[in-house]
Design an enzyme around this catalytic site. Sequence first.
Site, PDB file in Angstrom:
ATOM      1  N   ASN A 199       1.736  -2.339   5.517  1.00  0.00           N
ATOM      2  CA  ASN A 199       1.143  -1.012   5.704  1.00  0.00           C
ATOM      3  C   ASN A 199      -0.265  -0.900   5.125  1.00  0.00           C
ATOM      4  OD1 ASN A 199       1.286   2.129   5.876  1.00  0.00           O
ATOM      5  ND2 ASN A 199       0.899   1.693   3.712  1.00  0.00           N
ATOM      6  N   ALA A 238     -10.280  -3.724  15.988  1.00  0.00           N
ATOM      7  CA  ALA A 238     -10.030  -5.171  16.166  1.00  0.00           C
ATOM      8  C   ALA A 238      -8.908  -5.632  15.230  1.00  0.00           C
ATOM      9  CB  ALA A 238     -11.312  -5.960  15.888  1.00  0.00           C
ATOM     10  N   TYR A 256     -12.030  -1.794  12.577  1.00  0.00           N
ATOM     11  CA  TYR A 256     -10.663  -1.282  12.388  1.00  0.00           C
ATOM     12  C   TYR A 256      -9.818  -1.521  13.650  1.00  0.00           C
ATOM     13  CZ  TYR A 256      -7.034   2.184  11.189  1.00  0.00           C
ATOM     14  OH  TYR A 256      -5.850   2.814  10.914  1.00  0.00           O
ATOM     15  N   LYS A 275      -6.453  -3.835  14.070  1.00  0.00           N
ATOM     16  CA  LYS A 275      -5.172  -3.263  14.487  1.00  0.00           C
ATOM     17  C   LYS A 275      -4.672  -3.896  15.795  1.00  0.00           C
ATOM     18  CE  LYS A 275      -4.619  -0.560  10.958  1.00  0.00           C
ATOM     19  NZ  LYS A 275      -3.553  -0.858   9.997  1.00  0.00           N
ATOM     20  N   SER A 300       1.160   3.498  -2.806  1.00  0.00           N
ATOM     21  CA  SER A 300       0.869   4.436  -3.897  1.00  0.00           C
ATOM     22  C   SER A 300       0.608   5.837  -3.366  1.00  0.00           C
ATOM     23  CB  SER A 300      -0.345   3.942  -4.696  1.00  0.00           C
ATOM     24  OG  SER A 300      -1.373   3.548  -3.815  1.00  0.00           O
ATOM     25  N   ARG A 301       0.310   5.943  -2.078  1.00  0.00           N
ATOM     26  CA  ARG A 301       0.030   7.251  -1.469  1.00  0.00           C
ATOM     27  C   ARG A 301       0.155   7.129   0.052  1.00  0.00           C
ATOM     28  NH1 ARG A 301      -5.735   6.641  -0.467  1.00  0.00           N
ATOM     29  NH2 ARG A 301      -6.370   4.720  -1.485  1.00  0.00           N
ATOM     30  N   GLY A 354       0.810  -1.220   0.000  1.00  0.00           N
ATOM     31  CA  GLY A 354       0.000   0.000   0.000  1.00  0.00           C
ATOM     32  C   GLY A 354       0.838   1.261   0.000  1.00  0.00           C
ATOM     33  N   ILE A 382      -2.428  10.858  11.540  1.00  0.00           N
ATOM     34  CA  ILE A 382      -1.465  11.224  10.492  1.00  0.00           C
ATOM     35  C   ILE A 382      -2.243  11.811   9.310  1.00  0.00           C
ATOM     36  CG2 ILE A 382       0.438  10.397   9.029  1.00  0.00           C
ATOM     37  CD1 ILE A 382       0.986   9.939  12.050  1.00  0.00           C
ATOM     38  N   SER A 432      -2.202   0.809  14.728  1.00  0.00           N
ATOM     39  CA  SER A 432      -2.776   2.134  15.024  1.00  0.00           C
ATOM     40  C   SER A 432      -2.949   2.264  16.529  1.00  0.00           C
ATOM     41  CB  SER A 432      -4.145   2.264  14.354  1.00  0.00           C
ATOM     42  OG  SER A 432      -4.832   3.396  14.865  1.00  0.00           O
ATOM     43  N   ASN A 441      -3.775  -7.277  -4.509  1.00  0.00           N
ATOM     44  CA  ASN A 441      -4.778  -7.034  -3.471  1.00  0.00           C
ATOM     45  C   ASN A 441      -4.361  -7.694  -2.156  1.00  0.00           C
ATOM     46  OD1 ASN A 441      -7.013  -6.675  -1.908  1.00  0.00           O
ATOM     47  ND2 ASN A 441      -8.418  -7.808  -3.234  1.00  0.00           N
TER      48      ASN A 441
HETATM   49  P1  NAP Z   1      -4.341   5.846   2.656  1.00  0.00           P
HETATM   50  O1  NAP Z   1      -3.854   7.226   2.425  1.00  0.00           O
HETATM   51  O2  NAP Z   1      -5.795   5.545   2.497  1.00  0.00           O
HETATM   52  O3  NAP Z   1      -3.474   4.847   1.718  1.00  0.00           O
HETATM   53  C1  NAP Z   1      -3.755   3.480   1.761  1.00  0.00           C
HETATM   54  C2  NAP Z   1      -2.774   2.732   0.891  1.00  0.00           C
HETATM   55  O4  NAP Z   1      -3.077   1.329   1.011  1.00  0.00           O
HETATM   56  C3  NAP Z   1      -2.881   3.071  -0.586  1.00  0.00           C
HETATM   57  O5  NAP Z   1      -1.616   2.953  -1.180  1.00  0.00           O
HETATM   58  C4  NAP Z   1      -3.820   1.978  -1.118  1.00  0.00           C
HETATM   59  O6  NAP Z   1      -3.638   1.656  -2.494  1.00  0.00           O
HETATM   60  C5  NAP Z   1      -3.358   0.796  -0.275  1.00  0.00           C
HETATM   61  N1  NAP Z   1      -4.384  -0.237  -0.181  1.00  0.00           N
HETATM   62  C6  NAP Z   1      -5.645  -0.118   0.290  1.00  0.00           C
HETATM   63  N2  NAP Z   1      -6.278  -1.297   0.170  1.00  0.00           N
HETATM   64  C7  NAP Z   1      -5.387  -2.164  -0.371  1.00  0.00           C
HETATM   65  C8  NAP Z   1      -5.438  -3.516  -0.760  1.00  0.00           C
HETATM   66  N3  NAP Z   1      -6.545  -4.245  -0.603  1.00  0.00           N
HETATM   67  N4  NAP Z   1      -4.343  -4.080  -1.309  1.00  0.00           N
HETATM   68  C9  NAP Z   1      -3.201  -3.365  -1.494  1.00  0.00           C
HETATM   69  N5  NAP Z   1      -3.089  -2.064  -1.158  1.00  0.00           N
HETATM   70  C10 NAP Z   1      -4.175  -1.479  -0.612  1.00  0.00           C
HETATM   71  O7  NAP Z   1      -3.983   5.339   4.128  1.00  0.00           O
HETATM   72  P2  NAP Z   1      -2.842   5.860   5.135  1.00  0.00           P
HETATM   73  O8  NAP Z   1      -3.429   6.900   5.992  1.00  0.00           O
HETATM   74  O9  NAP Z   1      -1.596   6.106   4.412  1.00  0.00           O
HETATM   75  O10 NAP Z   1      -2.683   4.554   6.053  1.00  0.00           O
HETATM   76  C11 NAP Z   1      -1.647   3.602   5.861  1.00  0.00           C
HETATM   77  C12 NAP Z   1      -1.652   2.625   7.031  1.00  0.00           C
HETATM   78  O11 NAP Z   1      -1.463   3.346   8.242  1.00  0.00           O
HETATM   79  C13 NAP Z   1      -2.962   1.866   7.182  1.00  0.00           C
HETATM   80  O12 NAP Z   1      -2.708   0.543   7.598  1.00  0.00           O
HETATM   81  C14 NAP Z   1      -3.670   2.633   8.277  1.00  0.00           C
HETATM   82  O13 NAP Z   1      -4.585   1.826   8.971  1.00  0.00           O
HETATM   83  C15 NAP Z   1      -2.497   3.032   9.150  1.00  0.00           C
HETATM   84  N6  NAP Z   1      -2.770   4.187  10.003  1.00  0.00           N
HETATM   85  C16 NAP Z   1      -3.095   5.395   9.471  1.00  0.00           C
HETATM   86  C17 NAP Z   1      -3.345   6.457  10.328  1.00  0.00           C
HETATM   87  C18 NAP Z   1      -3.689   7.845   9.815  1.00  0.00           C
HETATM   88  O14 NAP Z   1      -3.992   8.701  10.656  1.00  0.00           O
HETATM   89  N7  NAP Z   1      -3.637   8.117   8.534  1.00  0.00           N
HETATM   90  C19 NAP Z   1      -3.280   6.282  11.707  1.00  0.00           C
HETATM   91  C20 NAP Z   1      -2.960   5.028  12.206  1.00  0.00           C
HETATM   92  C21 NAP Z   1      -2.702   3.989  11.341  1.00  0.00           C
HETATM   93  P3  NAP Z   1      -4.548   2.369  -3.660  1.00  0.00           P
HETATM   94  O15 NAP Z   1      -3.986   3.770  -3.785  1.00  0.00           O
HETATM   95  O16 NAP Z   1      -4.307   1.533  -4.859  1.00  0.00           O
HETATM   96  O17 NAP Z   1      -5.946   2.350  -3.152  1.00  0.00           O
END
Ligand code: NAP
Length: 247
Positions: free
Chosen positions: A90, A157, A155, A159, A14-15, A12, A188, A142, A63
């Site tokens: 991730n 559960a 979510y 994490k 790409s962003r 994951g 974040i 998380s 996926n």
């Molecule tokens: P995000 O901006 O929504 O990015 C999610 C990334 O995961 C994207 O690259 C997406 O790919 C990829 N993805 C989603 N579903 C997927 C799948 N089925 N198979 C492969 N790739 C998949 O999320 P983020 O905020 O960066 O979060 C990243 C991680 O940190 C997650 O595990 C999230 O739970 C954790 N986290 C985030 C926060 C926060 O505040 N942001 C806090 C705590 C934990 P596509 O672009 O192709 O959809």
Amino acid sequence: MKLTGKTVLVTGASRGIGKGIAQTLAQAGANIAFTYVSSVEKANAFEQELIASGVKAKGYQSNAADFNEAEKLVDEIVKEFGSLDVLVNNAGITRDTLLMRMSEQQWDDVLDTNLKSAFAMTKAAMKPMMKAKAGSIINITSVVGITGNAGQANYAASKAGMIGLTKSVAKELGSRNIRCNAIAPGFIETEMTDTLAAEVKAEWIKGIPLKRGGKPEDVAKCVLFLASDDSEYISGQTINVCGGMVM
Ligand code: NAP
């Protein structure tokens, strides 16, 4: 360059946080394999950006929720890169709603993408790591997996499950010189949190001692530490990267 010559897989990327992790580890000299599920254009552009920075890099559309894709993916990476030294689980999604409205589908989607994926990827990655007698696995969980959160039972559960997985993997694979740690980000700023209302964001930030949301780089710096030999005696731990929000 702490990771020169190492192969890292970030799911994951790409962003968001995954992209930040891949950029930081590439700056430290690592070759980067990364996955995405739907953002084809962003992933292609990111692959080119990484290659231009001087490392080997490849994006794989894979996926995370599909158990059978993990082994195929790892085999392809080992063939292409020659090794797999660091795995960063991730990829993650949210499907937030109160428990009384939560469907079985919303539960399964989140558990499969966030938790089952980490199990599948770890199972696949441990094979080349055991052969190499070295490896570092980093699970992005998380703070919500520690505290729980209303509207995020699925979510939280998933994490919390990742933290249990992390400790078990650390115990099972420690004797093979494979370490496994978790990072628990707080709030974040990414597309995942962009969907939150401004008042909700302001409320979160009020509860953070450092008075700001985190950036993907804040998480990435901790990943770099756990990926590198600087953390060679650290395993089974969960590090909160949350500006002090959860202690
Ligand atoms: P995000 O901006 O929504 O990015 C999610 C990334 O995961 C994207 O690259 C997406 O790919 C990829 N993805 C989603 N579903 C997927 C799948 N089925 N198979 C492969 N790739 C998949 O999320 P983020 O905020 O960066 O979060 C990243 C991680 O940190 C997650 O595990 C999230 O739970 C954790 N986290 C985030 C926060 C926060 O505040 N942001 C806090 C705590 C934990 P596509 O672009 O192709 O959809």
